[in-house]
Design a protein around this motif. Structure first.
Motif, mmCIF file in Angstrom:
data_model
loop_
_atom_site.group_PDB
_atom_site.id
_atom_site.type_symbol
_atom_site.label_atom_id
_atom_site.label_comp_id
_atom_site.label_asym_id
_atom_site.label_seq_id
_atom_site.Cartn_x
_atom_site.Cartn_y
_atom_site.Cartn_z
ATOM 1 N N ARG A 137 0.829 -1.213 0.000
ATOM 2 C CA ARG A 137 0.000 0.000 0.000
ATOM 3 C C ARG A 137 0.858 1.256 0.000
ATOM 4 N NH1 ARG A 137 -2.803 -3.090 4.078
ATOM 5 N NH2 ARG A 137 -2.073 -1.689 5.722
ATOM 6 N N SER A 141 0.973 3.663 -3.317
ATOM 7 C CA SER A 141 0.388 4.991 -3.127
ATOM 8 C C SER A 141 1.296 6.075 -3.678
ATOM 9 C CB SER A 141 0.119 5.242 -1.641
ATOM 10 O OG SER A 141 1.315 5.458 -0.918
ATOM 11 N N TRP A 145 -2.465 5.989 -8.803
ATOM 12 C CA TRP A 145 -3.428 5.045 -9.354
ATOM 13 C C TRP A 145 -3.410 4.994 -10.883
ATOM 14 C CZ3 TRP A 145 -5.703 0.842 -8.028
ATOM 15 C CH2 TRP A 145 -6.745 0.343 -8.815
ATOM 16 N N ASP A 146 -3.145 6.101 -11.552
ATOM 17 C CA ASP A 146 -3.145 6.091 -13.014
ATOM 18 C C ASP A 146 -2.130 5.095 -13.557
ATOM 19 O OD1 ASP A 146 -5.130 7.969 -13.114
ATOM 20 O OD2 ASP A 146 -3.807 9.666 -13.546
ATOM 21 N N SER A 149 -3.136 1.390 -12.412
ATOM 22 C CA SER A 149 -4.228 0.799 -13.184
ATOM 23 C C SER A 149 -3.806 0.506 -14.620
ATOM 24 C CB SER A 149 -5.443 1.734 -13.181
ATOM 25 O OG SER A 149 -5.127 2.985 -13.758
ATOM 26 N N PRO A 154 -6.415 -4.133 -12.744
ATOM 27 C CA PRO A 154 -7.035 -3.458 -11.592
ATOM 28 C C PRO A 154 -7.927 -4.353 -10.748
ATOM 29 C CG PRO A 154 -7.196 -2.094 -13.563
ATOM 30 C CD PRO A 154 -6.718 -3.443 -14.011
ATOM 31 N N PRO A 169 -11.788 -2.891 -8.264
ATOM 32 C CA PRO A 169 -10.834 -1.822 -8.572
ATOM 33 C C PRO A 169 -11.064 -0.547 -7.772
ATOM 34 C CG PRO A 169 -11.501 -2.925 -10.582
ATOM 35 C CD PRO A 169 -12.349 -3.493 -9.490
ATOM 36 N N SER A 170 -12.328 -0.165 -7.590
ATOM 37 C CA SER A 170 -12.615 1.063 -6.844
ATOM 38 C C SER A 170 -12.162 0.957 -5.396
ATOM 39 C CB SER A 170 -14.115 1.383 -6.908
ATOM 40 O OG SER A 170 -14.874 0.317 -6.355
ATOM 41 N N ARG A 173 -8.330 1.042 -5.258
ATOM 42 C CA ARG A 173 -7.869 2.426 -5.403
ATOM 43 C C ARG A 173 -8.019 3.188 -4.094
ATOM 44 N NH1 ARG A 173 -9.753 6.878 -10.009
ATOM 45 N NH2 ARG A 173 -8.408 8.569 -9.216
ATOM 46 N N ARG A 174 -9.141 3.026 -3.434
ATOM 47 C CA ARG A 174 -9.372 3.733 -2.170
ATOM 48 C C ARG A 174 -8.323 3.342 -1.131
ATOM 49 N NH1 ARG A 174 -10.985 3.070 2.678
ATOM 50 N NH2 ARG A 174 -11.309 0.821 2.373
ATOM 51 N N ILE A 176 -5.281 2.048 -1.632
ATOM 52 C CA ILE A 176 -3.950 2.521 -2.016
ATOM 53 C C ILE A 176 -3.818 4.023 -1.779
ATOM 54 C CG2 ILE A 176 -2.447 2.929 -4.017
ATOM 55 C CD1 ILE A 176 -3.449 0.175 -5.081
ATOM 56 N N GLU A 177 -4.805 4.780 -2.199
ATOM 57 C CA GLU A 177 -4.715 6.237 -2.054
ATOM 58 C C GLU A 177 -4.769 6.671 -0.600
ATOM 59 O OE1 GLU A 177 -7.707 7.782 -4.687
ATOM 60 O OE2 GLU A 177 -6.373 7.650 -6.428
#
Length: 268
Positions: A137, A141, A145-146, A149, A154, A169-170, A173-174, A176-177
């Motif tokens: 993570r 981070s 994400w760009d 992915s 993803p 994937p959503s 992303r959450r 990781i960010e």
């Protein structure tokens, strides 16, 4: 300075210069090496096909020079001493982990004293970045994400822990960010083999990734979870500050960070 050091100096200079032609006399002047020595090095590199020379004594490099693990021998020795010191005081295993391709790669680790659980991740162990534990993570981070992915599937990420459930994937992303907000993360409940990890990320002053540092222990109950986490955070924050001070000192002694090695974390 021995001949090997002079050769590396010239090659590093050419890498830092980029794809533009460089005059031999400029290399000699900037590096403080005699023109005759630079000429011998350039001639050897040219004969081997590593650079092209023009009639005006310009050099155009035909190689790439970059360390996969951008850490010097002196830094690795300093890191090893610090890891052993933490293990002796805290009674935990300490791990230095780099990234290789799409994997975490265990560069070095200390033994877990009086281990009640086996830590399988010995030096040289690899584990996919698809498993979103604390270290994955933190690293992903910083990549963003760009790029993640684009280079990963993803829908292939999954949780760490006993269940290791897959993530949409959503949700990946959450997760990781969320880790981009700090330099400390943890998996308090442990992974599927009962190992708990606390992790931090080691970067240079420009924010370029060097490696991850983790504390690993058996995921057994503790008297006060919050106090245990706060202590681990403090240990890693002090270690991070100590290591980054060493990185700065080495960069100054070495004449600054090598510009050709400055880049954001890279996967693949």
């Amino acid at each position: 300075m021995n001949p090997s050091e002079r050769l590396l100096q010239v090659m590093e200079y050419l890498m830092a210069a980029g794809p533009e032609p460089v005059k031999q006399i400029e290399i000699a002047r900037d590096l403080g090496i005699s023109p005759a020595t630079v000429n011998r090095i350039v001639r050897t590199l040219s004969e081997r096909g590593y650079l092209f020379r023009t009639s005006e004594k310009y050099c155009v490099r035909n190689f790439r020079l970059i360390r996969n693990v951008p850490m010097s021998e002196s830094y690795l020795s300093f890191l090893s001493d610090l890891m052993n010191e933490i293990t002796a005081v805290e009674r935990v295993s300490v791990e230095a982990v780099v990234v290789s391709g799409f994997d975490l790669l265990w560069h070095s680790r200390t033994q877990l004293p009086d281990a009640s659980v086996a830590i399988r991740a010995a030096t040289g162990f690899r584990r996919s970045l698809y498993e979103l534990d604390a270290m994955a993570r933190l690293y992903l981070s910083r990549v963003g994400w760009d790029e993640v992915s684009y280079k990963f599937f993803p829908g292939g990420f999954f949780k760490t822990g006993l269940e290791m459930g897959s993530l949409a994937p959503s949700e990946a992303r959450r997760i990781i960010e969320q880790s981009a907000k700090g330099d400390f993360d943890l998996d308090f409940d442990g992974n599927h083999v009962g190992v708990r990890r606390f992790a931090t990320i080691i970067e240079d002053e420009a924010g370029n990734f060097l490696h991850l540092l983790s504390l690993a222990e058996a995921a057994v109950p503790v008297r006060d979870n919050d106090a245990h986490i706060a202590h681990a955070r403090d240990v890693l924050q002090k270690a991070r500050a100590t290591l980054q001070a060493q990185i700065r000192a080495e960069a100054i002694a070495d004449g600054g960070t090598k510009k050709h090695e400055l880049s954001p974390p890279h996967i693949g």
